[in-house]
Design a protein around this motif. Sequence first.
Motif, PDB file in Angstrom:
ATOM      1  N   LEU A   1       8.262   0.073 -24.133  1.00  0.00           N
ATOM      2  CA  LEU A   1       7.050   0.551 -23.464  1.00  0.00           C
ATOM      3  C   LEU A   1       7.340   1.826 -22.663  1.00  0.00           C
ATOM      4  O   LEU A   1       6.418   2.417 -22.089  1.00  0.00           O
ATOM      5  N   ASN A   2       8.616   2.186 -22.634  1.00  0.00           N
ATOM      6  CA  ASN A   2       9.014   3.404 -21.947  1.00  0.00           C
ATOM      7  C   ASN A   2       8.690   3.352 -20.448  1.00  0.00           C
ATOM      8  O   ASN A   2       8.183   4.298 -19.867  1.00  0.00           O
ATOM      9  N   ILE A   3       8.963   2.192 -19.836  1.00  0.00           N
ATOM     10  CA  ILE A   3       8.799   2.063 -18.382  1.00  0.00           C
ATOM     11  C   ILE A   3      10.093   1.463 -17.819  1.00  0.00           C
ATOM     12  O   ILE A   3      10.916   0.939 -18.572  1.00  0.00           O
ATOM     13  N   GLY A   4      10.252   1.568 -16.518  1.00  0.00           N
ATOM     14  CA  GLY A   4      11.463   1.029 -15.900  1.00  0.00           C
ATOM     15  C   GLY A   4      11.405  -0.487 -15.788  1.00  0.00           C
ATOM     16  O   GLY A   4      10.327  -1.088 -15.779  1.00  0.00           O
ATOM     17  N   LEU A   5      12.572  -1.103 -15.678  1.00  0.00           N
ATOM     18  CA  LEU A   5      12.605  -2.559 -15.484  1.00  0.00           C
ATOM     19  C   LEU A   5      11.923  -2.942 -14.174  1.00  0.00           C
ATOM     20  O   LEU A   5      11.353  -4.029 -14.060  1.00  0.00           O
ATOM     21  N   ASP A   6      11.974  -2.044 -13.187  1.00  0.00           N
ATOM     22  CA  ASP A   6      11.345  -2.367 -11.903  1.00  0.00           C
ATOM     23  C   ASP A   6       9.819  -2.296 -11.974  1.00  0.00           C
ATOM     24  O   ASP A   6       9.140  -2.583 -10.995  1.00  0.00           O
TER      25      ASP A   6
ATOM     26  N   LEU B   1       0.837  -1.205   0.000  1.00  0.00           N
ATOM     27  CA  LEU B   1       0.000   0.000   0.000  1.00  0.00           C
ATOM     28  C   LEU B   1       0.874   1.258   0.000  1.00  0.00           C
ATOM     29  O   LEU B   1       0.581   2.225  -0.701  1.00  0.00           O
ATOM     30  N   ILE B   2       1.945   1.218   0.796  1.00  0.00           N
ATOM     31  CA  ILE B   2       2.852   2.366   0.828  1.00  0.00           C
ATOM     32  C   ILE B   2       3.500   2.545  -0.543  1.00  0.00           C
ATOM     33  O   ILE B   2       3.565   3.650  -1.085  1.00  0.00           O
ATOM     34  N   ALA B   3       3.973   1.422  -1.118  1.00  0.00           N
ATOM     35  CA  ALA B   3       4.623   1.501  -2.429  1.00  0.00           C
ATOM     36  C   ALA B   3       3.632   2.014  -3.475  1.00  0.00           C
ATOM     37  O   ALA B   3       3.959   2.859  -4.302  1.00  0.00           O
ATOM     38  N   ALA B   4       2.400   1.511  -3.426  1.00  0.00           N
ATOM     39  CA  ALA B   4       1.396   1.949  -4.397  1.00  0.00           C
ATOM     40  C   ALA B   4       1.136   3.441  -4.253  1.00  0.00           C
ATOM     41  O   ALA B   4       0.984   4.156  -5.245  1.00  0.00           O
ATOM     42  N   GLY B   5       1.109   3.926  -3.016  1.00  0.00           N
ATOM     43  CA  GLY B   5       0.894   5.342  -2.773  1.00  0.00           C
ATOM     44  C   GLY B   5       2.004   6.205  -3.337  1.00  0.00           C
ATOM     45  O   GLY B   5       1.825   7.397  -3.566  1.00  0.00           O
ATOM     46  N   ARG B   6       3.155   5.604  -3.567  1.00  0.00           N
ATOM     47  CA  ARG B   6       4.284   6.346  -4.115  1.00  0.00           C
ATOM     48  C   ARG B   6       4.543   5.973  -5.570  1.00  0.00           C
ATOM     49  O   ARG B   6       5.637   6.194  -6.093  1.00  0.00           O
ATOM     50  N   GLY B   7       3.532   5.380  -6.202  1.00  0.00           N
ATOM     51  CA  GLY B   7       3.645   5.068  -7.641  1.00  0.00           C
ATOM     52  C   GLY B   7       4.612   3.956  -7.948  1.00  0.00           C
ATOM     53  O   GLY B   7       5.143   3.868  -9.045  1.00  0.00           O
ATOM     54  N   LYS B   8       4.875   3.081  -6.968  1.00  0.00           N
ATOM     55  CA  LYS B   8       5.877   2.043  -7.194  1.00  0.00           C
ATOM     56  C   LYS B   8       5.278   0.671  -7.472  1.00  0.00           C
ATOM     57  O   LYS B   8       5.990  -0.329  -7.445  1.00  0.00           O
ATOM     58  N   SER B   9       3.984   0.601  -7.735  1.00  0.00           N
ATOM     59  CA  SER B   9       3.424  -0.691  -8.122  1.00  0.00           C
ATOM     60  C   SER B   9       3.899  -1.037  -9.531  1.00  0.00           C
ATOM     61  O   SER B   9       4.232  -0.159 -10.318  1.00  0.00           O
TER      62      SER B   9
ATOM     63  N   PHE C   1       0.559  -5.567  -8.372  1.00  0.00           N
ATOM     64  CA  PHE C   1      -0.156  -4.529  -9.113  1.00  0.00           C
ATOM     65  C   PHE C   1      -1.106  -3.751  -8.212  1.00  0.00           C
ATOM     66  O   PHE C   1      -2.109  -3.224  -8.666  1.00  0.00           O
ATOM     67  N   GLU C   2      -0.779  -3.716  -6.904  1.00  0.00           N
ATOM     68  CA  GLU C   2      -1.627  -3.018  -5.945  1.00  0.00           C
ATOM     69  C   GLU C   2      -2.015  -1.638  -6.475  1.00  0.00           C
ATOM     70  O   GLU C   2      -1.173  -0.864  -6.904  1.00  0.00           O
ATOM     71  N   GLY C   3      -3.307  -1.364  -6.449  1.00  0.00           N
ATOM     72  CA  GLY C   3      -3.786  -0.074  -6.951  1.00  0.00           C
ATOM     73  C   GLY C   3      -4.642   0.601  -5.894  1.00  0.00           C
ATOM     74  O   GLY C   3      -5.334  -0.056  -5.121  1.00  0.00           O
ATOM     75  N   LEU C   4      -4.573   1.903  -5.823  1.00  0.00           N
ATOM     76  CA  LEU C   4      -5.351   2.632  -4.823  1.00  0.00           C
ATOM     77  C   LEU C   4      -6.421   3.495  -5.461  1.00  0.00           C
ATOM     78  O   LEU C   4      -7.482   3.695  -4.914  1.00  0.00           O
ATOM     79  N   LYS C   5      -6.087   4.026  -6.648  1.00  0.00           N
ATOM     80  CA  LYS C   5      -6.987   4.996  -7.250  1.00  0.00           C
ATOM     81  C   LYS C   5      -7.526   4.467  -8.562  1.00  0.00           C
ATOM     82  O   LYS C   5      -6.817   3.805  -9.292  1.00  0.00           O
TER      83      LYS C   5
END
Lengths: 624, 81
Positions: free
Chosen positions: A364-369, A253-261, A413-417
């Motif tokens: 896809l222009n996204i990070g490996l993480d 949840l913390i990671a998702a809140g920081r856009g890290k999902s 893939f935790e999502g909040l919004k």
Amino acid sequence: MQLNWLPLREDWDALLRSVKGMGPAGVGLVLRDLAGSRMEFSQMGKLDRAFTRAVEACDGAIPGLERVKLAILGSATISHLPPGIRVAGLRRGLQIDVYEAPYGMYWQELIDQASGLHAFAPDVLLLALDARHLAGAEGSTEAAAMELMRSCWRQARTQFQCQVLQQTVMPVFPNLMGDNEERLAQSPAAIVAKVNERLRAESEAEGVDLLAVDRFAAAEGMEFWYGADFWHRSKHEVHPKATAIYGDHVARLIAAGRGKSAKCLVLDLDNTLWGGVIGDDGLNGIVLGQGNGNGEAFLDFQRYALGLSRRGVILAVCSKNDEKNALEPFEQHPEMVLKRGDISCFVANWTDKAANLRHIAKSLNIGLDALVFADDNPVERALIRQELPMVAVPEMPEDPAGYVATVAAAGYFEGLKITDEDRARGQLYQANAERERLKDTVTDMGSYLESLRMHLIAQPFDSVGLTRVTQLINKTNQFNLTTQRHTEAEVTALMRNPKVVTLQVRLLDRFGDNGIIAILVARANGAEAEIETWLMSCRVLGRNVEEACLNVLVEQAGALRVRRLVGIYRPTEKNGMVREMYRTLGFELTETEESGATRWTLNLEDYELRPVPMQVEVVREAAV
Amino acid sequence: MQQAEIYERLTQTLRDVFDDESLVATPELTAHDVKEWDSVNHITLVVAIEEEFGVKFKTAELEKMKNVGQMAEAIEKKTAA
């Protein structure tokens, strides 16, 4: 059975011992590696202590980890929760510094400006109230429980402007009535159920994210999540053995809140999306679909992936196969749930998968993480974990029936919004469905096309559309005259060449924006311009978009003082549908090569603009 | 399970939980002898021992245990069955 998506590491204990005496430089990576492996209860404690020591040795911040300050406020014992949370944060590259409010003092800590909580100034606040506190007293009501939590949320938000996590209420109470418990209004079990229902309905509007412990308990068994003996002895509501998974949920949840999902699920094909090997077993030999237990399990996994893609997770394929074989099930197998169009980046070749994952992330222009890699083959998984430790690689079970549960439990893939895109996507699907319906009611094609109120916008390539243009150039197979692939650098070169006409074509209609649906590239050489690329999305077939595109192209080529357009068709396995396109558009066949490729010519002097059932807008200057 | 094996495994568990490689499980060892052995870590220790030996302690048993020796006896009884 917890954290079973994480791989086992033979050298875990040895690696942990090596942490002692490591300098700040590499310690973050090693700790993250340890946290990303499966561990026993006491190993988790050891790792947490090694982590805490490393933080001290690094003067409070381990290089390479993102720091987050989490405060936990509870009504009962919470002192056993931090290790699982810290280790799970580590798993996601976070250094979570935890503040525990003193036992039971959640309200005092919130309102007292001199409290430890105020000095700590959290980024995230977790409110963990136990079921007895909220619903166990004589006279407890659901309304009072909600009011209590609401006051806490408002305090937290106004005091700290932080992310607020609310633990849902653990269903610890026995039923007094039985299966129809909710009929007894004063039943604690019924109050808990109602409070949890209201939390789900009301938390979003309050800006609060839920930690759904009641759902975990239902899924994994209450006896794993809660031990009455631990409650009675020491007021532990969450069972100590469940703290690893509890912590993982907090951290996600913390990671998702920081856009890290994670953003993209990369799928292997053979024995991951279907049973068997398509290259050997062929279309009729692979195991997929109804009537076979494994076949249905693979279908179920495909449905799960499709569900993820519908809520915005990008799907990609990374398979060791000839591309032609790999595509065959997507295009021809009647039971396939996933279609070629659901896959944003399709890579099937014999290159190693680490290189291919790099390529997928780049295109896809996204990070490996942001990648999650699902592959049944342990060798491939081990390779990726070693070469690309930032890619999440779930430990897939041997039985495909467990694929969905494993990937889902990991919570990548935790999502909040619900994003605007999610809403737009929903609308787009609806619009497509409406388009189809409209087609059914209008019988005359001309009036159908008119009724769509199409608006076509053609413009030269620009840097904004570059990624999408490159993506279309590299993925379009069917409506593609030359199947000429280009890297983004090559596309940029085309864009900058004054002798090359480039067009990216967008189509809007009364139902919405279809996005970029056609790409054309023509290179002027003396009196001729050769159409090197002409491709189109199959979604807009049968709408006279080809004619509209040709009108624009003729006009633009004319501006370069060209007298003839030369079209080329190069046959592939996939593009038979456009074999005769140039003839249909009035070109003359001038040459047929041995390979089957054909050349066509159109004299511009004779060309009359085609009437098309849409408004055409040409944007001349590229907004670079 | 033999006493020797129980003590050997208890030693390892104590070292893991209290993060002290010098600890040795002896019958006389009590919470007072180990600096880190507070009420929070006690819960961790109980869970770790239950996991290590695949046993479950009753609350009444835990309350009666005064030292590691009594804990080892309880483990011996439970694993004998």
